[in-house]
Design a protein around this motif. Structure first.
Motif, PDB file in Angstrom:
ATOM      1  N   LEU A 110       5.583  49.085  -0.417  1.00 53.67           N
ATOM      2  CA  LEU A 110       5.283  50.503  -0.250  1.00 53.67           C
ATOM      3  C   LEU A 110       6.178  51.198   0.778  1.00 53.67           C
ATOM      4  CD1 LEU A 110       3.272  52.604  -1.329  1.00 53.67           C
ATOM      5  CD2 LEU A 110       1.779  52.019   0.569  1.00 53.67           C
ATOM      6  N   LEU A 111       6.394  50.571   1.917  1.00 54.72           N
ATOM      7  CA  LEU A 111       7.197  51.207   2.963  1.00 54.72           C
ATOM      8  C   LEU A 111       8.597  51.592   2.490  1.00 54.72           C
ATOM      9  CD1 LEU A 111       6.453  49.551   6.423  1.00 54.72           C
ATOM     10  CD2 LEU A 111       6.257  51.945   5.785  1.00 54.72           C
ATOM     11  N   MET A 113       9.499  52.258  -0.469  1.00 54.28           N
ATOM     12  CA  MET A 113       9.385  53.321  -1.463  1.00 54.28           C
ATOM     13  C   MET A 113       9.189  54.683  -0.800  1.00 54.28           C
ATOM     14  SD  MET A 113      10.150  51.852  -4.148  1.00 54.28           S
ATOM     15  CE  MET A 113       9.990  53.245  -5.209  1.00 54.28           C
ATOM     16  N   TYR A 114       8.603  54.697   0.393  1.00 55.52           N
ATOM     17  CA  TYR A 114       8.545  55.954   1.151  1.00 55.52           C
ATOM     18  C   TYR A 114       9.940  56.398   1.546  1.00 55.52           C
ATOM     19  CZ  TYR A 114       3.454  55.602   1.605  1.00 55.52           C
ATOM     20  OH  TYR A 114       2.110  55.538   1.348  1.00 55.52           O
ATOM     21  N   ILE A 115      10.785  55.458   1.898  1.00 52.84           N
ATOM     22  CA  ILE A 115      12.180  55.788   2.226  1.00 52.84           C
ATOM     23  C   ILE A 115      12.885  56.334   0.987  1.00 52.84           C
ATOM     24  CG2 ILE A 115      14.386  54.841   3.006  1.00 52.84           C
ATOM     25  CD1 ILE A 115      12.714  52.794   4.643  1.00 52.84           C
ATOM     26  N   VAL A 116      12.635  55.716  -0.161  1.00 54.99           N
ATOM     27  CA  VAL A 116      13.221  56.200  -1.417  1.00 54.99           C
ATOM     28  C   VAL A 116      12.722  57.612  -1.719  1.00 54.99           C
ATOM     29  CG1 VAL A 116      13.244  55.836  -3.924  1.00 54.99           C
ATOM     30  CG2 VAL A 116      13.630  53.917  -2.380  1.00 54.99           C
ATOM     31  N   GLY A 117      11.451  57.853  -1.495  1.00 53.85           N
ATOM     32  CA  GLY A 117      10.919  59.198  -1.699  1.00 53.85           C
ATOM     33  C   GLY A 117      11.574  60.220  -0.790  1.00 53.85           C
ATOM     34  N   LEU A 149      20.833  50.362  -1.828  1.00 50.44           N
ATOM     35  CA  LEU A 149      20.987  49.726  -0.515  1.00 50.44           C
ATOM     36  C   LEU A 149      19.626  49.489   0.142  1.00 50.44           C
ATOM     37  CD1 LEU A 149      24.113  51.573   0.919  1.00 50.44           C
ATOM     38  CD2 LEU A 149      23.964  49.191   0.144  1.00 50.44           C
ATOM     39  N   VAL A 150      18.741  50.465   0.039  1.00 46.45           N
ATOM     40  CA  VAL A 150      17.378  50.286   0.555  1.00 46.45           C
ATOM     41  C   VAL A 150      16.699  49.144  -0.197  1.00 46.45           C
ATOM     42  CG1 VAL A 150      15.099  51.357   0.761  1.00 46.45           C
ATOM     43  CG2 VAL A 150      17.138  52.660   1.353  1.00 46.45           C
ATOM     44  N   GLY A 151      16.912  49.078  -1.504  1.00 45.25           N
ATOM     45  CA  GLY A 151      16.325  48.016  -2.307  1.00 45.25           C
ATOM     46  C   GLY A 151      16.828  46.637  -1.923  1.00 45.25           C
ATOM     47  N   VAL A 152      18.123  46.516  -1.693  1.00 43.33           N
ATOM     48  CA  VAL A 152      18.690  45.219  -1.293  1.00 43.33           C
ATOM     49  C   VAL A 152      18.111  44.784   0.047  1.00 43.33           C
ATOM     50  CG1 VAL A 152      20.829  44.100  -0.526  1.00 43.33           C
ATOM     51  CG2 VAL A 152      20.801  45.409  -2.638  1.00 43.33           C
ATOM     52  N   ALA A 153      18.075  45.705   0.999  1.00 39.49           N
ATOM     53  CA  ALA A 153      17.512  45.369   2.316  1.00 39.49           C
ATOM     54  C   ALA A 153      16.034  45.008   2.197  1.00 39.49           C
ATOM     55  CB  ALA A 153      17.698  46.538   3.280  1.00 39.49           C
ATOM     56  N   SER A 154      15.306  45.754   1.373  1.00 41.44           N
ATOM     57  CA  SER A 154      13.879  45.494   1.196  1.00 41.44           C
ATOM     58  C   SER A 154      13.635  44.137   0.551  1.00 41.44           C
ATOM     59  CB  SER A 154      13.259  46.593   0.339  1.00 41.44           C
ATOM     60  OG  SER A 154      11.949  46.257  -0.004  1.00 41.44           O
ATOM     61  N   ILE A 155      14.371  43.822  -0.484  1.00 42.71           N
ATOM     62  CA  ILE A 155      14.204  42.526  -1.150  1.00 42.71           C
ATOM     63  C   ILE A 155      14.571  41.393  -0.202  1.00 42.71           C
ATOM     64  CG2 ILE A 155      15.104  41.061  -3.009  1.00 42.71           C
ATOM     65  CD1 ILE A 155      15.275  43.652  -4.707  1.00 42.71           C
ATOM     66  N   PHE A 156      15.608  41.588   0.598  1.00 39.57           N
ATOM     67  CA  PHE A 156      16.013  40.563   1.569  1.00 39.57           C
ATOM     68  C   PHE A 156      14.907  40.319   2.594  1.00 39.57           C
ATOM     69  CE2 PHE A 156      18.117  39.367   5.578  1.00 39.57           C
ATOM     70  CZ  PHE A 156      18.669  38.153   5.173  1.00 39.57           C
ATOM     71  N   VAL A 157      14.377  41.389   3.174  1.00 41.06           N
ATOM     72  CA  VAL A 157      13.303  41.252   4.169  1.00 41.06           C
ATOM     73  C   VAL A 157      12.057  40.650   3.531  1.00 41.06           C
ATOM     74  CG1 VAL A 157      11.718  42.575   5.633  1.00 41.06           C
ATOM     75  CG2 VAL A 157      14.166  43.058   5.692  1.00 41.06           C
ATOM     76  N   THR A 158      11.713  41.101   2.324  1.00 41.83           N
ATOM     77  CA  THR A 158      10.545  40.565   1.628  1.00 41.83           C
ATOM     78  C   THR A 158      10.720  39.077   1.324  1.00 41.83           C
ATOM     79  OG1 THR A 158      10.124  42.731   0.644  1.00 41.83           O
ATOM     80  CG2 THR A 158       9.041  40.851  -0.388  1.00 41.83           C
ATOM     81  N   ALA A 159      11.911  38.689   0.897  1.00 44.16           N
ATOM     82  CA  ALA A 159      12.163  37.276   0.608  1.00 44.16           C
ATOM     83  C   ALA A 159      12.064  36.430   1.876  1.00 44.16           C
ATOM     84  CB  ALA A 159      13.532  37.106  -0.034  1.00 44.16           C
ATOM     85  N   LEU A 160      12.622  36.940   2.980  1.00 46.37           N
ATOM     86  CA  LEU A 160      12.520  36.198   4.240  1.00 46.37           C
ATOM     87  C   LEU A 160      11.064  36.053   4.679  1.00 46.37           C
ATOM     88  CD1 LEU A 160      15.483  37.488   6.434  1.00 46.37           C
ATOM     89  CD2 LEU A 160      15.235  35.267   5.331  1.00 46.37           C
ATOM     90  N   TRP A 161      10.326  37.151   4.620  1.00 43.80           N
ATOM     91  CA  TRP A 161       8.923  37.099   5.033  1.00 43.80           C
ATOM     92  C   TRP A 161       8.119  36.206   4.095  1.00 43.80           C
ATOM     93  CZ3 TRP A 161       6.583  37.889   9.365  1.00 43.80           C
ATOM     94  CH2 TRP A 161       5.191  37.911   9.391  1.00 43.80           C
TER      95      TRP A 161
END
Length: 173
Positions: A110-111, A113-117, A149-161
């Motif tokens: 969700l977070l 996606m707020y940036i995307v919005g 770019l937001v998506g790549v960073a988000s997927i990276f952080v989500t994968a790490l977590w």
């Protein structure tokens, strides 16, 4: 076995070890990068390739979506922002204070996606004035790259977590 244990066995709430969560994450980011301002990005390529009616269709679709986004922002932006902060604060507390993994997973979707919005709204405000075809395609392409770019960073952080959660909790419970 009672009914609840059967249901919870079928619907695993351990999000980061669940294949469906990762499929949903991939679909979310695929859709977010395809629908720039609510306009399908293939229209940009078609307008660049064919011009004419395809370019006019792109102009019309962007004009409609820009008007829609700005209207929603102007009319109910404050209420939507307040609700968004409430929802994120609730999920952050549940996820990272009370350690509810499902809430953590939702926050990590969700977070960003707020940036995307915000990116889409900023682009909509920039496109309020009419643009020529080339400038419009360039702006939409730039917006799509920012979203990716937001998506790549988000997927990276989500994968790490998710890996961290799976290693500390254990996949088999």
């Amino acid at each position: 076995m009672d009914l609840f244990s059967i249901i919870f066995e079928l619907i695993d709430l351990r999000s980061f070890s669940n294949l469906w969560y990762w499929i949903a994450l991939a679909v979310l980011w695929s859709s977010a990068s395809h629908w720039v301002l609510g306009v399908p990005f293939d229209m940009v390529g078609r307008a660049a390739k064919h011009g004419g009616e395809a370019a006019q269709d792109l102009q019309d679709a962007v004009r409609i979506q820009v008007s829609r986004l700005i209207y929603i922002s102007d009319v109910s932006g404050f209420i939507l922002t307040a609700f968004a902060f409430f929802a994120v604060t609730t999920l952050l507390m549940l996820g990272f204070v009370y350690h509810v993994e499902f809430a953590q997973a939702v926050v990590l979707m969700l977070l960003p996606m707020y940036i995307v919005g915000f990116i889409n709204l900023r682009t909509a405000r920039a496109l309020r004035a009419p643009h020529d075809d080339e400038a419009l395609r360039k702006r939409l392409t730039h917006t799509r790259i920012m979203i990716q770019l937001v998506g790549v960073a988000s997927i990276f952080v989500t994968a790490l977590w998710g890996m961290y959660q799976n290693l500390t909790i254990g996949v088999l419970g």
